[in-house]
Design an enzyme around this catalytic site. Sequence first.
Site, short mmCIF file in Angstrom:
data_model
loop_
_atom_site.label_atom_id
_atom_site.label_comp_id
_atom_site.label_asym_id
_atom_site.label_seq_id
_atom_site.Cartn_x
_atom_site.Cartn_y
_atom_site.Cartn_z
N SER A 267 0.91 -1.16 0.02
CA SER A 267 0.33 -0.10 0.37
C SER A 267 0.88 1.26 -0.27
O SER A 267 2.24 1.02 0.17
CB SER A 267 -1.23 0.51 1.37
OG SER A 267 -0.08 0.32 2.49
N ASP A 268 0.46 2.53 0.14
CA ASP A 268 0.55 4.12 -0.30
C ASP A 268 0.58 4.00 0.97
O ASP A 268 0.06 3.06 2.40
CB ASP A 268 0.54 4.63 -0.78
CG ASP A 268 1.88 5.90 -0.62
OD1 ASP A 268 2.85 5.75 -0.06
OD2 ASP A 268 1.97 6.76 -1.85
N TRP A 269 1.73 4.55 2.36
CA TRP A 269 1.64 5.01 3.22
C TRP A 269 0.15 5.15 4.09
O TRP A 269 -0.84 6.01 3.85
CB TRP A 269 2.71 6.74 3.52
CG TRP A 269 2.86 6.55 4.96
CD1 TRP A 269 1.69 7.26 5.91
CD2 TRP A 269 4.09 6.81 5.45
NE1 TRP A 269 2.07 7.27 7.20
CE2 TRP A 269 4.09 6.78 6.92
CE3 TRP A 269 5.61 6.20 5.20
CZ2 TRP A 269 4.69 7.33 7.63
CZ3 TRP A 269 6.53 5.64 6.34
CH2 TRP A 269 6.36 6.34 7.54
#
Length: 738
Positions: A267-269
């Site tokens: 995932s992104d952050w």
Amino acid sequence: MNAPTAKILVNDERPSVRARALLAEMTLAEKIGQMSQVEATYGYPPEYLGDRLRAGEVGSVINNVDINVVNELQRIAVEEGRLGIPLLVGRDVIHGFRTIMPIPLGQAATWNPEVVREGARVAALEASRCGVNWTFAPMIDISRDPRWGRVAESFGESVLLTNLLGTAMIEGFQGEDLGEPGSIAATAKHFAGYGAVESGRDYATTNIPDTKLRNVYFRPFEAAVDAGVSTVMTSFSDLNGVPATGNSYILEDVLRGEWGFDGFVISDWDSIRQLRIHGLTENDEESAYEAANAGVDMEMAGDAYSNHLQSLVEEGRIGLETIDRAVLSILTLKFSLGLFENPYTNPDAFPGYGSERALAAARAAALQSVVLLKNDHSVLPLRSSELESLAVIGPLADARYEQLGTWIFDGDEELSVTPLRAMQDMVGGEVELRYVRAMQNSRSCVNPEFDAAAGVAAECDAVLLFLGEESILSGEAHSRADIGLPGDQVELVRRVRAAGKPVIAIILAGRPLTLSDVVDEVDAILYAWHPGTMGGPAIADLLFGVESPSGKLPATFPRLVGQIPIYYSQKNGGKPPSKDNVVHIDDIDAFAPQTSLGMSAFHLDTCFTPLFPFGHGLSYTDFEYSNVRVSSEAIRVGDTVTVSADLSNRGDREAEEVVQLYTRDLVGSITRPVKELKGFRRIRLAPGETRTVRFDLHTDDLRFYGRDGKHRVEPGRFHAWIAGSCDAEMRTEFRIVE
Ligand code: NOJ
């Protein structure tokens, strides 16, 4: 520290086989641990992190580059964890580590995959000294909106350029073999469509029809998968109503199903928990459910997986096979990187920071990235023997940090050589360089030094004006609505211009800026992007003609923000503008009655063309194209046609040109762009030399996703151009027959 003995022994050496054997030994909790990436920014592992490592709750850490800490984290994981599984150590190594290359958009202006590959290689070597074994680059989001701050991280607007440079960057990071010391895993990000955020506002929503997704935004990711990229990162953005992090169409159906990606998706952050904020889910548990079922294998810096996956599996809402597939690919990467054999890093096994090789790579990249936008009366190159004094004016002439650009967490500004320093070294003995900073920074609006700047300009033979944007004005979360020169820079240009001396603007920026206000006020413009550590020597070499500029624009430069989106591969529409059918607002009579002025697609208050087109970039020599031709006027599907042209250097200096091939598919089941870049090549020619440049175009290169959703070439007529920019005139034609 001694490398520990692998705790699970198998005879087969293949990473995936070893991973499978290890997986068979793991509890569900340990598997979920591998799917969690934890922030480790602060110093020595606080107890909670140590305890989590011992308990097997962490598969990866992000953002610690202190080698002692990183080795200690690995030690706890491999020596004190039950199964001894080493960590993936992630860091954003985007365009260099300590030694900084030009921003990726600048690297794209080199149109040179070799330069990009070498830049990534030296970055990987430097990052490896800190135990980093995984980077979150390249960013291969097609970017057609310069307001978007992350355009700086992109390779610009072209599919082909992004495909080839993205691939080169992956090869540079990952090397020939991921298991070799100095190779780090790469990440293709952000899947998918992030570059199309509405009005260039970072994190905003995107709406992209499927044919456009497939013909444009997906393409670089497919190329990255073909290049063997290890991991893919999801985008923060909402794609057609389903945020990318919960989007099984893109992650399962396309990425894995159609392209056969067998690495893992991160995932992104914290973007899993953000599914709730998007309004896709009610709570973190549902977010974990959506993301895991959509195919996200590891969570970056959030706790939705660690808190909820176990119960979701126990309730039968997430299948164990989903977890096993994710963990298998995470472990496979760890085996491929050789981490089980060598979890610890000895920094001395790698070249030191700012090595000769790294500085040479940074300098070569900067040199080729700078684009000469205009050069009236050949004011450039400067001849030091003919000059007594030069005014060097502007906030970016001597700004070591600002020339590095965005995403340089680990960049060492002490290594930076600024243009002022480089020019002092190069010509300081012959030419008096009179420096006035004139503005505190690029945004300043109170500028008591303007009088001094104008005075110095009047007293010198010529003026070098260093304008643009500081680093902080581009990058993540740094979008701008007005992309003109910030602060009072336009006023500075006018004041300096009034001194009556030749004015050369050198612009350092993280995006294409709108330059309409200043373009006619200066004699020449060198567009240097944020050129990185060695920007200074590269700019000095170009200003004084040691080398001729050879960069070409990887993105269209609009005249005004209101023209955006404006890019070279637009559609023709039913009413295309031309110089014969557009009207300017000043030409409209007072009290004019209602009419459909011009009846074409243009704005009344500006030209329909951009200020500088995609592919544009001048040289100190004159390149002439002639004799554009095809090897055959008709070819069959499956065959190759060769498009060629003669390129001559008509000037008196040796120089490099980026030769570009464009095509147009005249009729399609869906309408096709007016031009598409299909090939490019850097050619170096001596004065007077002529060379034939050939591009072999296979009919597969002309495939697209048409109305039936199939990826194939549609027979018919094609135009082809070979030229030095997309504003190509010399055209040839061929047909594809069944
Ligand atoms: C958020 C950014 O969108 C992404 O590109 C980056 O890799 C991560 N943060 C980690 O820093």
